[in-house]
Design a protein around this motif. Structure first.
Motif, PDB file in Angstrom:
ATOM      1  N   PRO A  96      -5.716  39.057 -66.064  1.00 42.45           N
ATOM      2  CA  PRO A  96      -6.787  39.918 -65.828  1.00 42.45           C
ATOM      3  C   PRO A  96      -6.806  41.394 -66.197  1.00 42.45           C
ATOM      4  O   PRO A  96      -5.403  41.780 -65.942  1.00 42.45           O
ATOM      5  N   PHE A  97      -7.588  42.039 -66.596  1.00 48.29           N
ATOM      6  CA  PHE A  97      -7.672  43.492 -66.905  1.00 48.29           C
ATOM      7  C   PHE A  97      -8.226  44.121 -66.045  1.00 48.29           C
ATOM      8  O   PHE A  97      -9.040  43.621 -65.496  1.00 48.29           O
ATOM      9  N   LYS A  98      -7.651  45.269 -65.448  1.00 47.18           N
ATOM     10  CA  LYS A  98      -8.436  45.977 -64.570  1.00 47.18           C
ATOM     11  C   LYS A  98      -8.343  47.499 -65.072  1.00 47.18           C
ATOM     12  O   LYS A  98      -7.457  48.021 -65.845  1.00 47.18           O
ATOM     13  N   LEU A  99      -9.592  48.213 -64.766  1.00 45.74           N
ATOM     14  CA  LEU A  99      -9.783  49.383 -65.049  1.00 45.74           C
ATOM     15  C   LEU A  99      -9.574  50.547 -63.824  1.00 45.74           C
ATOM     16  O   LEU A  99      -9.991  50.267 -62.926  1.00 45.74           O
ATOM     17  N   ILE A 100      -8.444  51.102 -64.019  1.00 39.19           N
ATOM     18  CA  ILE A 100      -7.714  51.978 -62.812  1.00 39.19           C
ATOM     19  C   ILE A 100      -8.150  53.467 -62.866  1.00 39.19           C
ATOM     20  O   ILE A 100      -7.741  54.042 -64.166  1.00 39.19           O
ATOM     21  N   ASN A 101      -8.830  54.233 -61.924  1.00 41.83           N
ATOM     22  CA  ASN A 101      -9.012  55.610 -61.888  1.00 41.83           C
ATOM     23  C   ASN A 101      -8.386  55.957 -61.156  1.00 41.83           C
ATOM     24  O   ASN A 101      -8.470  55.510 -59.655  1.00 41.83           O
ATOM     25  N   ILE A 102      -7.447  57.096 -61.056  1.00 46.99           N
ATOM     26  CA  ILE A 102      -6.906  57.706 -60.178  1.00 46.99           C
ATOM     27  C   ILE A 102      -6.856  59.222 -60.166  1.00 46.99           C
ATOM     28  O   ILE A 102      -6.875  59.602 -61.524  1.00 46.99           O
ATOM     29  N   THR A 103      -6.995  59.980 -59.256  1.00 46.82           N
ATOM     30  CA  THR A 103      -6.883  61.476 -59.114  1.00 46.82           C
ATOM     31  C   THR A 103      -5.838  61.945 -58.375  1.00 46.82           C
ATOM     32  O   THR A 103      -5.451  61.684 -57.109  1.00 46.82           O
ATOM     33  N   PHE A 104      -4.968  62.481 -58.881  1.00 49.99           N
ATOM     34  CA  PHE A 104      -3.545  63.136 -58.395  1.00 49.99           C
ATOM     35  C   PHE A 104      -3.892  64.787 -57.850  1.00 49.99           C
ATOM     36  O   PHE A 104      -4.537  65.141 -58.823  1.00 49.99           O
ATOM     37  N   ARG A 105      -3.463  64.973 -56.887  1.00 46.74           N
ATOM     38  CA  ARG A 105      -3.277  66.741 -56.460  1.00 46.74           C
ATOM     39  C   ARG A 105      -1.672  66.860 -56.814  1.00 46.74           C
ATOM     40  O   ARG A 105      -0.982  66.522 -56.009  1.00 46.74           O
ATOM     41  N   ILE A 106      -1.734  67.981 -57.735  1.00 48.04           N
ATOM     42  CA  ILE A 106      -0.289  68.450 -57.940  1.00 48.04           C
ATOM     43  C   ILE A 106      -0.302  69.798 -57.599  1.00 48.04           C
ATOM     44  O   ILE A 106      -1.184  70.698 -58.249  1.00 48.04           O
ATOM     45  N   PRO A 107       0.452  70.424 -57.049  1.00 48.80           N
ATOM     46  CA  PRO A 107       1.407  69.680 -56.014  1.00 48.80           C
ATOM     47  C   PRO A 107       0.456  69.234 -54.866  1.00 48.80           C
ATOM     48  O   PRO A 107      -0.571  69.951 -54.711  1.00 48.80           O
ATOM     49  N   PRO A 108       1.016  68.520 -53.909  1.00 50.69           N
ATOM     50  CA  PRO A 108       0.332  67.950 -52.634  1.00 50.69           C
ATOM     51  C   PRO A 108      -0.087  68.942 -51.788  1.00 50.69           C
ATOM     52  O   PRO A 108      -1.303  68.881 -50.947  1.00 50.69           O
ATOM     53  N   GLY A 109       0.777  69.889 -51.588  1.00 46.98           N
ATOM     54  CA  GLY A 109       0.461  70.947 -50.588  1.00 46.98           C
ATOM     55  C   GLY A 109       0.085  70.342 -49.198  1.00 46.98           C
ATOM     56  O   GLY A 109       0.575  69.575 -48.786  1.00 46.98           O
ATOM     57  N   GLU A 110      -0.858  71.348 -48.739  1.00 43.99           N
ATOM     58  CA  GLU A 110      -1.416  70.718 -47.220  1.00 43.99           C
ATOM     59  C   GLU A 110      -2.250  69.474 -47.370  1.00 43.99           C
ATOM     60  O   GLU A 110      -2.063  68.953 -46.375  1.00 43.99           O
ATOM     61  N   SER A 111      -2.641  69.055 -48.428  1.00 42.89           N
ATOM     62  CA  SER A 111      -3.334  67.539 -48.502  1.00 42.89           C
ATOM     63  C   SER A 111      -2.210  66.730 -48.092  1.00 42.89           C
ATOM     64  O   SER A 111      -2.668  65.341 -47.949  1.00 42.89           O
ATOM     65  N   ALA A 112      -1.099  66.778 -48.222  1.00 44.01           N
ATOM     66  CA  ALA A 112       0.061  65.875 -47.896  1.00 44.01           C
ATOM     67  C   ALA A 112      -0.230  65.025 -46.860  1.00 44.01           C
ATOM     68  O   ALA A 112       0.148  63.841 -46.609  1.00 44.01           O
ATOM     69  N   GLY A 113      -0.524  65.628 -45.692  1.00 47.20           N
ATOM     70  CA  GLY A 113      -0.943  65.032 -44.431  1.00 47.20           C
ATOM     71  C   GLY A 113      -2.082  64.139 -44.294  1.00 47.20           C
ATOM     72  O   GLY A 113      -2.359  63.293 -43.566  1.00 47.20           O
ATOM     73  N   LYS A 114      -3.018  64.246 -45.285  1.00 47.23           N
ATOM     74  CA  LYS A 114      -4.280  63.669 -45.366  1.00 47.23           C
ATOM     75  C   LYS A 114      -4.613  62.658 -46.366  1.00 47.23           C
ATOM     76  O   LYS A 114      -5.031  61.492 -46.215  1.00 47.23           O
ATOM     77  N   TYR A 115      -3.518  62.749 -47.496  1.00 46.59           N
ATOM     78  CA  TYR A 115      -3.529  61.647 -48.538  1.00 46.59           C
ATOM     79  C   TYR A 115      -2.110  61.032 -48.534  1.00 46.59           C
ATOM     80  O   TYR A 115      -1.106  61.552 -48.185  1.00 46.59           O
ATOM     81  N   LYS A 116      -2.127  59.825 -49.360  1.00 50.52           N
ATOM     82  CA  LYS A 116      -0.889  59.108 -49.695  1.00 50.52           C
ATOM     83  C   LYS A 116      -0.103  60.011 -50.682  1.00 50.52           C
ATOM     84  O   LYS A 116      -0.898  60.553 -51.812  1.00 50.52           O
ATOM     85  N   VAL A 117       1.150  60.458 -50.553  1.00 48.69           N
ATOM     86  CA  VAL A 117       1.912  61.038 -51.443  1.00 48.69           C
ATOM     87  C   VAL A 117       2.952  60.204 -52.071  1.00 48.69           C
ATOM     88  O   VAL A 117       3.703  59.747 -51.516  1.00 48.69           O
ATOM     89  N   ILE A 118       2.947  60.023 -53.465  1.00 39.11           N
ATOM     90  CA  ILE A 118       3.604  59.239 -54.462  1.00 39.11           C
ATOM     91  C   ILE A 118       4.276  60.268 -55.546  1.00 39.11           C
ATOM     92  O   ILE A 118       3.633  60.815 -56.221  1.00 39.11           O
ATOM     93  N   SER A 119       5.537  60.437 -55.392  1.00 42.21           N
ATOM     94  CA  SER A 119       6.343  61.079 -56.529  1.00 42.21           C
ATOM     95  C   SER A 119       5.908  62.533 -56.231  1.00 42.21           C
ATOM     96  O   SER A 119       5.486  63.083 -57.515  1.00 42.21           O
ATOM     97  N   ASN A 120       5.632  63.164 -55.190  1.00 37.68           N
ATOM     98  CA  ASN A 120       5.494  64.645 -55.149  1.00 37.68           C
ATOM     99  C   ASN A 120       3.993  65.027 -55.432  1.00 37.68           C
ATOM    100  O   ASN A 120       3.770  65.841 -56.084  1.00 37.68           O
ATOM    101  N   LYS A 121       3.027  63.723 -55.514  1.00 28.42           N
ATOM    102  CA  LYS A 121       1.732  64.036 -55.859  1.00 28.42           C
ATOM    103  C   LYS A 121       0.630  63.448 -54.896  1.00 28.42           C
ATOM    104  O   LYS A 121       1.099  62.280 -54.472  1.00 28.42           O
ATOM    105  N   ALA A 122      -0.243  63.954 -54.291  1.00 33.03           N
ATOM    106  CA  ALA A 122      -1.158  63.327 -53.401  1.00 33.03           C
ATOM    107  C   ALA A 122      -2.147  62.515 -54.252  1.00 33.03           C
ATOM    108  O   ALA A 122      -2.607  62.966 -55.134  1.00 33.03           O
ATOM    109  N   VAL A 123      -2.438  61.321 -53.963  1.00 34.16           N
ATOM    110  CA  VAL A 123      -3.230  60.573 -54.321  1.00 34.16           C
ATOM    111  C   VAL A 123      -4.448  60.554 -53.587  1.00 34.16           C
ATOM    112  O   VAL A 123      -4.773  60.068 -52.652  1.00 34.16           O
ATOM    113  N   ILE A 124      -5.505  61.392 -54.285  1.00 34.53           N
ATOM    114  CA  ILE A 124      -6.705  61.669 -53.417  1.00 34.53           C
ATOM    115  C   ILE A 124      -7.764  60.780 -53.743  1.00 34.53           C
ATOM    116  O   ILE A 124      -8.900  60.720 -53.143  1.00 34.53           O
ATOM    117  N   ALA A 125      -7.560  59.738 -54.918  1.00 31.31           N
ATOM    118  CA  ALA A 125      -8.758  59.015 -55.330  1.00 31.31           C
ATOM    119  C   ALA A 125      -8.210  57.907 -55.923  1.00 31.31           C
ATOM    120  O   ALA A 125      -7.392  58.130 -56.836  1.00 31.31           O
TER     121      ALA A 125
END
Length: 144
Positions: A96-125
């Motif tokens: 199966p194919f999937k269209l994946i949309n991701i929004t990273f916050r670089i650097p995660p900064g203060e949002s690190a506590g609010k979002y999942k952080v992966i490889s020093n990037k906050a995944v905000i969407a």
């Protein structure tokens, strides 16, 4: 004289209001033409974080046909929100194919506590949806 002072104050007020809105810049990447070298280089750098993010959200697949859609720079808080899309697949580039949309916050900064952080990037969407082979063909038209 009083009119000049009032007009001057109004103009200064307008300038102050407009400067509050100038704290972010947005750059959109055209999707109807091949990616630029800069876009390709940035996508290569984001390859591992994309895979780790997909896995963290339960999509244990590989991906191809990556495209950056937009980058928003927040000057006041000194971070970038990078929105991108990839097409995930299983096996030998098979359904199966999937269209994946991701929004990273670089650097995660203060949002690190609010979002999942992966490889020093906050995944905000993160959004994934199944797509057909015809949609894959259409979405990958300008990626090769």
């Amino acid at each position: 004289m009083r009119k000049i002072i009032i007009i001057s104050l109004l103009l200064m007020n307008l300038l102050l209001v407009n400067s509050a809105f100038a704290n972010s810049d947005i750059e959109y990447f055209p999707q109807n033409q091949p990616p630029s070298v800069i876009e390709l280089a940035f996508l290569r750098e984001l390859g591992q974080p994309i895979l780790e993010t997909m896995s963290a959200f339960g999509d244990n697949q590989l991906f191809e046909f990556g495209r950056i859609e937009k980058i928003e720079r927040n000057r006041q808080n000194d971070y970038y929100d990078v929105s991108l899309k990839v097409i995930a697949f299983e096996g030998a580039h098979d359904q199966p194919f999937k269209l994946i949309n991701i929004t990273f916050r670089i650097p995660p900064g203060e949002s690190a506590g609010k979002y999942k952080v992966i490889s020093n990037k906050a995944v905000i969407a993160y959004k994934a949806k199944k797509i057909t082979p015809e949609e894959v063909e259409k979405l990958s038209k300008f990626t090769n």
